[in-house]
Design an enzyme around this catalytic site. Structure first.
Site, PDB file in Angstrom:
ATOM      1  N   VAL A  72       0.809  -1.218   0.000  1.00 59.99           N
ATOM      2  CA  VAL A  72       0.000   0.000   0.000  1.00 59.99           C
ATOM      3  C   VAL A  72       0.844   1.271   0.000  1.00 59.99           C
ATOM      4  O   VAL A  72       0.336   2.359  -0.268  1.00 59.99           O
ATOM      5  CB  VAL A  72      -0.982   0.030   1.192  1.00 59.99           C
ATOM      6  N   TYR A 163       4.954   5.361  15.393  1.00 59.86           N
ATOM      7  CA  TYR A 163       3.630   4.759  15.242  1.00 59.86           C
ATOM      8  C   TYR A 163       2.546   5.740  15.687  1.00 59.86           C
ATOM      9  O   TYR A 163       1.544   5.943  15.006  1.00 59.86           O
ATOM     10  CB  TYR A 163       3.555   3.469  16.051  1.00 59.86           C
ATOM     11  N   LYS A 167      -0.423   7.414  13.302  1.00 57.11           N
ATOM     12  CA  LYS A 167      -1.851   7.256  13.557  1.00 57.11           C
ATOM     13  C   LYS A 167      -2.519   8.592  13.869  1.00 57.11           C
ATOM     14  O   LYS A 167      -3.695   8.795  13.542  1.00 57.11           O
ATOM     15  CB  LYS A 167      -2.067   6.256  14.690  1.00 57.11           C
ATOM     16  N   ILE A 196      -5.538  -4.536  20.895  1.00 58.10           N
ATOM     17  CA  ILE A 196      -6.406  -5.648  20.515  1.00 58.10           C
ATOM     18  C   ILE A 196      -5.547  -6.896  20.307  1.00 58.10           C
ATOM     19  O   ILE A 196      -4.447  -6.810  19.756  1.00 58.10           O
ATOM     20  CB  ILE A 196      -7.182  -5.326  19.221  1.00 58.10           C
TER      21      ILE A 196
END
Length: 256
Positions: A72, A163, A167, A196
């Protein structure tokens, strides 16, 4: 091309693209969409063999699903992806920018390559995929874009500045794009999950996991099944008044 709308559900007759869909939250969202009647473009950097468990589950549900191996962060590859998906499945109704990477390092020790790697997938990849599919949505005056951010983009985290920044950038990008395109029928929102139980969480150090667990008011890490209903909401008619929002299934790590 798009299949006849013979399947039932909140997303019946829709075509959805989910990046990073071979595992983790991406796989969960793809499966949740299929349960609601959508057909899927499963996009991931892994090989098709690694995506086979998800593809088999999608086929068992009766969904038309195609796998597209794509980086991507590669502009040319993403442009080719958009053409291939449209030719194979038809116009795209829902795009979920989920593909992401995670590494840990203190800023004082972080290399430029490490910074660029995380930014290149998490933020650049979100931009490239959005740009590739947005035009078709605007032409039809209808579409949903769901960007997977993180609670770390809202509160930051030690050893994950790159990170967190990526985000936070996704959240800012979501708000800005929503202001550009919501009046033209394309709704853009973000989901910022807390920690998660996914392969991404497994990549974090045990020290980090223990410290984060101690901070969570709910006292446990989340499950993919606790994130996917939010994606279904934002992709379906029930999410028609959500514009530029960041929804947070995060176990209380962020309270707004």
């Amino acid at each position: 091309m798009k299949t006849a709308a013979t399947r039932q559900g909140l997303l019946a007759g829709k075509v959805a693209v989910v990046t990073g869909a071979a595992s983790g939250i991406g796989a969960g969202i793809a499966l949740a969409f299929a349960r609601e009647g959508a057909d899927l473009a499963v996009v991931d950097l892994c090989g098709e063999a690694d995506a086979k468990p998800v593809l088999d589950e999608l086929a068992a549900m009766g969904a038309t699903a195609r796998f597209f191996r794509t980086d991507v962060g590669d502009a040319e590859a993403v442009s080719e992806l958009a053409g291939a998906v449209t030719s194979s499945l038809g116009p795209v109704d829902v795009l979920v920018n989920n593909a992401g990477v995670f590494t840990q390092a203190l800023v004082e020790n972080m290399t430029v390559d490490e910074w660029d790697f995380v930014m290149g997938v998490n933020l650049r990849g979100t931009f490239l995929c959005t740009r590739a599919f947005l035009g078709g949505m605007l032409e039809r005056g209808d579409g949903r874009i769901i960007n997977i951010a993180s609670q770390l983009g809202q509160i930051g985290g030690a050893e994950v500045a790159h990170y967190s920044a990526s985000k936070a950038g996704v959240i800012g990008f979501t708000k800005a794009l929503a202001r550009e395109v919501s009046s033209r029928g394309v709704l853009v929102n973000a989901i910022a999950p807390g920690p998660i139980n996914t392969p991404l969480l497994d990549s974090e150090t045990e020290e980090w996991r223990s410290a984060k667990l101690a901070e969570l008011p709910i006292g446990r890490f989340g499950e993919v099944s606790e994130v996917t209903p939010t994606a279904v909401l934002l992709a379906s008619a029930g999410g028609s008044y959500y514009v530029g929002q960041t929804l947070g299934p995060n176990g209380g790590d962020v309270m707004l």
